[in-house]
Design an enzyme around this catalytic site. Structure first.
Site, PDB file in Angstrom:
ATOM      1  N   SER A 195      25.317  -6.329   9.555  1.00  0.00           N
ATOM      2  CA  SER A 195      24.442  -6.311   8.381  1.00  0.00           C
ATOM      3  C   SER A 195      24.564  -7.563   7.517  1.00  0.00           C
ATOM      4  CB  SER A 195      24.711  -5.070   7.531  1.00  0.00           C
ATOM      5  OG  SER A 195      25.962  -5.161   6.898  1.00  0.00           O
ATOM      6  N   LYS A 198      28.238  -6.149   1.184  1.00  0.00           N
ATOM      7  CA  LYS A 198      26.864  -6.580   0.902  1.00  0.00           C
ATOM      8  C   LYS A 198      26.881  -7.667  -0.165  1.00  0.00           C
ATOM      9  CE  LYS A 198      25.296  -3.156   3.420  1.00  0.00           C
ATOM     10  NZ  LYS A 198      25.412  -3.360   4.812  1.00  0.00           N
TER      11      LYS A 198
END
Length: 168
Positions: free
Chosen positions: A38, A90
């Protein structure tokens, strides 16, 4: 008679070292393996060795947690809002009070005490687009450097050309 004294001296030194390492890891800095794609290409680009995926090991700085000092573009580690045993990595793209415009033409104002996070590889990322704003209290630290594998030893950049449009 010298053997018991050396044993206790060694045991005392090991316990002291363990306590110091635990304190440093808990309050200041720790190492963490990053798995998944990701955050590719920033973390875990398609690097293989003999057909095996090589995970990046990163340095997680925790001094930013004292007063929740985060900036746009920081790559952070946080506990999943749905499963506190899992951690995610993230990038922060909006902070409290910012307005974010989503591709679905929705506009969201980030509430106090929250941030908006996205993965650099949006197609492979479960982030604020699916969970909504993340409470700042779930953040465990900021990633500053990739330390393993050796050929990827580098500072993690806080900038990203893919940040969504955000108004302050």
């Amino acid at each position: 008679m010298a053997a018991p004294k050396s044993f206790w001296r060694l045991a005392r030194n090991l316990v002291t070292t363990a306590l110091v390492c635990t304190t440093v890891s808990d309050r200041y800095v720790s190492l963490m393996a990053v798995r998944g794609s990701s955050m590719s290409p920033t973390l875990n680009p398609n690097t293989t060795s003999a057909g095996f995926k090589i995970d990046d090991y990163v340095l997680v700085e925790k001094l930013c947690l004292e007063k929740y000092k985060f900036a746009l573009g920081d790559v952070v580690v946080f506990r999943s809002p749905t499963n506190s045993k899992r951690k995610h990595v993230k990038r922060i793209v909006a902070l409290p009070g910012d307005i974010i415009h989503l591709s679905s033409f929705d506009t969201i104002r980030i509430p106090a005490g929250h941030c908006w996070v996205v993965g650099d590889n949006a197609a492979q990322s479960s982030d604020s687009r699916s969970h909504g704003p993340i409470p700042l209290g779930l953040i465990c630290g900021r990633i500053t450097h990739v330390v393993w594998p050796p050929q990827r030893l580098s500072r993690v950049s806080a900038r990203n050309r893919l940040l969504p449009q955000v108004e302050a």
